[in-house]
Scaffold this active site. Structure first.
Site, PDB file in Angstrom:
ATOM      1  N   VAL A 125       0.830  -1.203   0.000  1.00 55.29           N
ATOM      2  CA  VAL A 125       0.000   0.000   0.000  1.00 55.29           C
ATOM      3  C   VAL A 125       0.864   1.253   0.000  1.00 55.29           C
ATOM      4  CG1 VAL A 125      -1.735   1.290   1.280  1.00 55.29           C
ATOM      5  CG2 VAL A 125      -1.912  -1.196   1.107  1.00 55.29           C
ATOM      6  N   ASP A 126       1.911   1.268   0.812  1.00 55.30           N
ATOM      7  CA  ASP A 126       2.818   2.418   0.823  1.00 55.30           C
ATOM      8  C   ASP A 126       3.399   2.675  -0.566  1.00 55.30           C
ATOM      9  OD1 ASP A 126       2.775   3.475   3.386  1.00 55.30           O
ATOM     10  OD2 ASP A 126       4.275   2.086   4.150  1.00 55.30           O
ATOM     11  N   MET A 127       3.957   1.641  -1.163  1.00 57.08           N
ATOM     12  CA  MET A 127       4.598   1.810  -2.466  1.00 57.08           C
ATOM     13  C   MET A 127       3.569   2.125  -3.540  1.00 57.08           C
ATOM     14  SD  MET A 127       7.499  -1.186  -2.158  1.00 57.08           S
ATOM     15  CE  MET A 127       8.436  -0.701  -3.609  1.00 57.08           C
TER      16      MET A 127
END
Length: 378
Positions: free
Chosen positions: A170-172
Site C-alpha cells: 500500500v505504501d509503495m
C-alpha cells in the site's frame, strides 16, 4: 542517443518519511528529476533506523528508497529554517508530502495559500485515510491500510490468524499513484500553465487494490475469504507441493486446464471429466479437484513438474526465496538491478526505448547538502 532522464530540469521537494513519499521521490529521481529531501535534523527520515541490516550507517531500507536525492535538514520551528522551506517551495515544480495531518499548518504552511502564491506548483499530499470522513485525522501505516481496506481479509489461509502482504504494497502503491497524479498534472500544466493539488491516501490505494473483490461483493453480496496462494475466481491457480519444493501453477482458462491434465501423470481421467470442463464449475468443485492435482504433483520433483508443464505451455514456475531471486539468471537478463553508490539495488520496473531510467546515485547522508543550500540562500 535516447534521453534516459526524461524529467531532467524538474525540481521536486520531498517532505516525506518512511515509504510512501520517499518511493514517489525515488521514482522521480530515477527519471531524472532533482529531488530535495527535507528531513528532521534530530531524527532524519524514520526509515534510516529501520534495520538491521545497515549500510554506511543507515538501514538498507532507507538506501533502497532514497537513491539519487539531496538531503537538507530543517527545523520547522526555527524561523530561518521555516523561511528557507517556503523559499524552496516557491522555487520547486512540485512538492510531495506525507507528514502527519496538521503538522505543516502548525508551522504556517497552508496548501491553499501556497498554491495561491505559487500558481504553477504541483502539490502532492499522501495521507493515511483521506482528507474527510471519521478516520481522516487518524495516523496510518501500511498495515493499517491493509487491514481497513480488506486486503488482509483476503490474504493468508482460511481459519488462520490475519496475515499482511509481506511487502509494503500500500505504501509503495500510494507512491506510484502520487507519481501518476503528478505526471498528469505536469502534462496539464504544459497546456494551461496552472499547477494542481494532487491527493491520495493509503486507504484509497488499498481500496484500489481491492477492485475485483469489492466488485464481486457489490454484485453478489459475496464476502471473499482468503485462499492462501490460490485465487477465488480461477481453479487451478495456486502453489502445489512437489517432492522437493513448491511450484506455482496458473491454468488460467479451460484450454490450459485440459493441457495440465494431459501433461501430468494420473490426471487424464480428470481432464476427461466434464464436471471439471468449465472454470465456473471447477471453482465450485475446488474441494474435490485440488486434492487430485496435489496428489499428481507430489509424485514429481519441481523440475519434473516444470518440464512436463512447459512441454504443453501451461504457465508455471518454482517458488523462489529472496537469495534465489537475486541471483536468478532472469533477474540478471532483464537488467533491473541498477548500481548506485557502488552497490546494486532494484531499479524501476520499466524501460524507455530499451534503456532503464536510473539516476545512478546513492542515498544521501543526513543533511549532506546543508552547506550548499545555506550558502545559496544566505
Amino acid at each position: 542517443m535516447t534521453n534516459t532522464a526524461p524529467l531532467r530540469g524538474l525540481t521536486v521537494l520531498e517532505l516525506g518519511h518512511s515509504v510512501a513519499a520517499p518511493y514517489a521521490g525515488l521514482i522521480l529521481a530515477e527519471l531524472g528529476a532533482r529531488v530535495i529531501k527535507v528531513e528532521n535534523p534530530a531524527t532524519g527520515d524514520y526509515a534510516r533506523g529501520w534495520g538491521p541490516p545497515f549500510y554506511k550507517g543507515d538501514a538498507t531500507a532507507f538506501h533502497a528508497l532514497n537513491r539519487g536525492k539531496e538531503s537538507l535538514t530543517l527545523d520547522f520551528a526555527d524561523a530561518a529554517d521555516a523561511s528557507l522551506l517556503k523559499r524552496l517551495v516557491g522555487e520547486s515544480d512540485a512538492v510531495i508530502q506525507n507528514l502527519r495531518p496538521g503538522l505543516l499548518a502548525k508551522f504556517g504552511i497552508n496548501v491553499d495559500e501556497v498554491l495561491r502564491d505559487n500558481p504553477t506548483l504541483i502539490w502532492c499530499d499522501i495521507g493515511a485515510f483521506g482528507k474527510s470522513g471519521p478516520l481522516s485525522r487518524k495516523p496510518g501505516y501500511d498495515p493499517l491500510a491493509q487491514a481497513t481496506s480488506g486486503i488482509m481479509s483476503v490474504t493468508g489461509e482460511a481459519d488462520r490468524p490475519p496475515v499482511r502482504v509481506g511487502v509494503s504494497l500500500v505504501d509503495m502503491g500510494s507512491g506510484m499513484w502520487t507519481v501518476i497524479g503528478l505526471l498528469a498534472a505536469l502534462f496539464q500544466r504544459q497546456k494551461n500553465g496552472k499547477g494542481a493539488h494532487v491527493e491520495t491516501s493509503l486507504f484509497e490505494t488499498g481500496l484500489a487494490w481491492m477492485t475485483i473483490p469489492l466488485a464481486a461483493h457489490a454484485i453478489s453480496g459475496e464476502v471473499r475469504k482468503p485462499h492462501g496462494s490460490a485465487l477465488a475466481e480461477i481453479v487451478p491457480y495456486q502453489a502445489f507441493k512437489a517432492s522437493d519444493g513448491w511450484v506455482m501453477i496458473a491454468a488460467g482458462n479451460d484450454k490450459l486446464f485440459g493441457k495440465l491434465c494431459q501433461a501430468l501423470p494420473g490426471l487424464k481421467a480428470v481432464g476427461e471429466d466434464q464436471r471439471f470442463a468449465l472454470n465456473r464449475d471447477r471453482v465450485i468443485l475446488r474441494g474435490e479437484l485440488i486434492p487430485l492435482i496435489e496428489a499428481a504433483v507430489a509424485q514429481l520433483t519441481v523440475a519434473e513438474v516444470s518440464t512436463a508443464l512447459d512441454a504443453f505451455q501451461v504457465p508455471n514456475c518454482p517458488l523462489l526465496s529472496i537469495d534465489q531471486v537475486w541471483t536468478h539468471p532472469q533477474t540478471t537478463a532483464i537488467g533491473i538491478l541498477t548500481t548506485g553508490g557502488g552497490e546494486k539495488w532494484v531499479g524501476l520496473p520499466f524501460t524507455l526505448d530499451d534503456v532503464r531510467p536510473t539516476s545512478g546515485g546513492a542515498a544521501p547522508t543526513l543533511g549532506a547538502d546543508n552547506d550548499a543550500f545555506r550558502q545559496e540562500y544566505q
